[in-house]
Scaffold this active site. Structure first.
Site, mmCIF file in Angstrom:
data_model
loop_
_atom_site.group_PDB
_atom_site.id
_atom_site.type_symbol
_atom_site.label_atom_id
_atom_site.label_comp_id
_atom_site.label_asym_id
_atom_site.label_seq_id
_atom_site.Cartn_x
_atom_site.Cartn_y
_atom_site.Cartn_z
ATOM 1 N N ARG A 1 -1.270 5.298 13.286
ATOM 2 C CA ARG A 1 0.217 4.572 12.597
ATOM 3 C C ARG A 1 1.236 5.262 13.003
ATOM 4 N NH1 ARG A 1 -1.955 4.942 7.331
ATOM 5 N NH2 ARG A 1 -2.759 2.305 7.861
ATOM 6 N N HIS B 1 0.277 4.521 -0.509
ATOM 7 C CA HIS B 1 -0.860 5.277 1.183
ATOM 8 C C HIS B 1 0.320 5.904 2.154
ATOM 9 C CE1 HIS B 1 -3.046 7.539 -2.223
ATOM 10 N NE2 HIS B 1 -3.443 5.588 -2.225
ATOM 11 N N LYS C 1 -2.170 14.115 11.308
ATOM 12 C CA LYS C 1 -2.464 12.981 10.898
ATOM 13 C C LYS C 1 -1.576 12.319 11.330
ATOM 14 C CE LYS C 1 -4.327 9.072 8.174
ATOM 15 N NZ LYS C 1 -4.179 8.475 6.979
ATOM 16 N N ASN D 1 0.746 -0.814 0.264
ATOM 17 C CA ASN D 1 -0.084 -0.117 0.514
ATOM 18 C C ASN D 1 1.054 1.261 -0.489
ATOM 19 O OD1 ASN D 1 -1.604 2.078 0.976
ATOM 20 N ND2 ASN D 1 -2.962 1.246 1.725
ATOM 21 N N ASP E 1 -0.477 -3.770 9.406
ATOM 22 C CA ASP E 1 -1.963 -4.723 9.410
ATOM 23 C C ASP E 1 -3.402 -3.754 9.466
ATOM 24 O OD1 ASP E 1 -3.486 -6.126 8.020
ATOM 25 O OD2 ASP E 1 -4.893 -6.629 9.927
ATOM 26 N N SER E 2 -3.980 -2.652 9.264
ATOM 27 C CA SER E 2 -4.669 -1.537 9.644
ATOM 28 C C SER E 2 -6.419 -1.869 8.718
ATOM 29 C CB SER E 2 -4.271 -0.421 9.798
ATOM 30 O OG SER E 2 -3.588 0.077 8.343
ATOM 31 N N GLY F 1 -7.997 6.396 2.201
ATOM 32 C CA GLY F 1 -8.453 4.942 2.112
ATOM 33 C C GLY F 1 -10.233 5.566 2.947
ATOM 34 N N TYR F 2 -10.525 5.796 4.210
ATOM 35 C CA TYR F 2 -12.081 6.186 4.730
ATOM 36 C C TYR F 2 -11.437 7.355 6.008
ATOM 37 C CZ TYR F 2 -13.440 1.537 4.020
ATOM 38 O OH TYR F 2 -13.349 0.050 3.409
ATOM 39 N N ASP F 3 -10.572 8.086 5.377
ATOM 40 C CA ASP F 3 -9.811 9.562 6.253
ATOM 41 C C ASP F 3 -10.931 10.102 5.926
ATOM 42 O OD1 ASP F 3 -7.428 9.102 7.557
ATOM 43 O OD2 ASP F 3 -6.808 9.132 5.596
HETATM 44 P P1 ITT Z 1 -0.834 -4.680 2.710
HETATM 45 O O1 ITT Z 1 -1.674 -5.752 2.972
HETATM 46 O O2 ITT Z 1 -0.142 -4.383 1.671
HETATM 47 O O3 ITT Z 1 -0.557 -4.127 3.675
HETATM 48 P P2 ITT Z 1 -3.917 -3.130 2.175
HETATM 49 O O4 ITT Z 1 -4.695 -1.691 2.535
HETATM 50 O O5 ITT Z 1 -4.565 -4.039 1.849
HETATM 51 O O6 ITT Z 1 -2.135 -3.475 2.336
HETATM 52 P P3 ITT Z 1 -4.790 -3.073 5.242
HETATM 53 O O7 ITT Z 1 -4.814 -5.197 4.527
HETATM 54 O O8 ITT Z 1 -3.640 -3.310 6.589
HETATM 55 O O9 ITT Z 1 -3.758 -3.141 4.009
HETATM 56 O O10 ITT Z 1 -5.706 -2.626 4.766
HETATM 57 C C1 ITT Z 1 -6.063 -1.820 5.745
HETATM 58 C C2 ITT Z 1 -7.534 -0.795 5.113
HETATM 59 O O11 ITT Z 1 -7.511 0.313 6.246
HETATM 60 C C3 ITT Z 1 -7.093 0.600 3.969
HETATM 61 O O12 ITT Z 1 -6.648 -0.522 3.033
HETATM 62 C C4 ITT Z 1 -8.466 1.409 4.226
HETATM 63 O O13 ITT Z 1 -8.957 1.299 3.820
HETATM 64 C C5 ITT Z 1 -8.002 1.075 5.673
HETATM 65 N N1 ITT Z 1 -7.402 2.343 6.435
HETATM 66 C C6 ITT Z 1 -6.273 2.154 7.227
HETATM 67 N N2 ITT Z 1 -5.554 2.996 7.939
HETATM 68 C C7 ITT Z 1 -5.875 3.574 7.267
HETATM 69 C C8 ITT Z 1 -6.169 5.008 7.485
HETATM 70 O O14 ITT Z 1 -4.764 5.402 7.613
HETATM 71 N N3 ITT Z 1 -7.105 6.414 6.905
HETATM 72 C C9 ITT Z 1 -7.861 5.882 6.330
HETATM 73 N N4 ITT Z 1 -8.253 4.603 5.658
HETATM 74 C C10 ITT Z 1 -7.343 3.778 6.554
#
Ligand code: ITT
Length: 202
Positions: free
Chosen positions: A184, A13, A178, A11, A72-73, A156-158
């Site tokens: 994070r 971002h 942020k 990812n 993982d977030s 994402g959901y920001d």
């Molecule tokens: P990797 O597994 O390759 O790291 P991913 O995007 O698939 O990338 P995750 O499985 O951890 O990552 O999913 C995290 C999702 O949660 C991410 O795609 C966003 O939709 C949301 N998210 C996480 N952190 C965020 C943030 O700081 N701001 C907005 N949305 C966030």
């Protein structure tokens, strides 16, 4: 060989935020793609901790001499029993735009009063060190789901995550603001303390 940190994320971002937050850490930091690793890691865990470690382990197998970190977030919405949670990236379909995903969540919360719109972003950072040690830390930021999509920053959901202290969404904060308060930022500052035991850190 110079010590490096490899981040097990695809990812872009996340990676931008990670590099900014860890910029004072005097260690080179690369994404897995930057070191030529382009694999799909199946995230079949049911917790953020499990999924972060699954990603870190997949890369540590390939690069046993580096410090491997993984993130993982996701977004937990209390009214939706903490959904989308670990499914945040997959919610509504991986390839669906965030404009649509954010609108889907706003629709699910239609008519829900402000006091029931509580939510949080969660970030778990897993670390695997070259000596085999495994650690993980969790960072969160509490907020509410807003009533409309607002802001252009972040990802994402920001644009729907409203932070009462700032009176705006995390997509309306500058990257520095942020990072200073985010899930994070908090998790990365905690993992720095773990790395400090090996090398001086921020
Ligand atoms: P990797 O597994 O390759 O790291 P991913 O995007 O698939 O990338 P995750 O499985 O951890 O990552 O999913 C995290 C999702 O949660 C991410 O795609 C966003 O939709 C949301 N998210 C996480 N952190 C965020 C943030 O700081 N701001 C907005 N949305 C966030």
């Amino acid at each position: 060989m110079e010590e490096r940190i490899i981040f097990a994320t695809g990812n872009q971002h996340k990676m931008e935020e990670i590099k900014e937050i860890l910029k004072d850490l005097n260690m080179p930091i690369y994404s897995m793609k930057e070191v030529g690793i382009d694999i799909d890691i199946e995230e079949n865990g049911v917790t953020f901790e499990e999924n972060a470690m699954i990603k870190a382990e997949a890369i540590a197998k390939l690069l046993p001499n580096d410090i491997i970190l993984a993130d993982d977030s996701g977004l937990e919405i209390d009214y939706l029993d903490k959904a989308p949670g670990v499914y945040s990236a997959r919610f509504g379909g991986r390839d669906t735009s965030y404009e649509i995903k954010n609108q889907m969540l706003l629709d699910k919360l239609e008519g829900v009063p402000q006091e029931k719109r509580t939510a949080r972003f969660v970030c778990v950072i897993a670390a695997i060190l070259p000596d085999g040690r495994k650690e993980s830390v969790r960072g969160t930021i509490e907020g509410q789901i807003g009533y409309k999509i607002e802001g252009e920053n972040g990802f994402g959901y920001d644009p729907i995550f409203y932070v009462p202290e700032y009176g705006c969404t995390t997509a309306q904060l500058s990257p520095q603001q942020k990072n200073a308060c985010s899930h994070r930022g908090n998790a990365l500052r905690a993992i720095c303390k773990v790395l400090e035991t090996r090398k001086s850190c921020v």
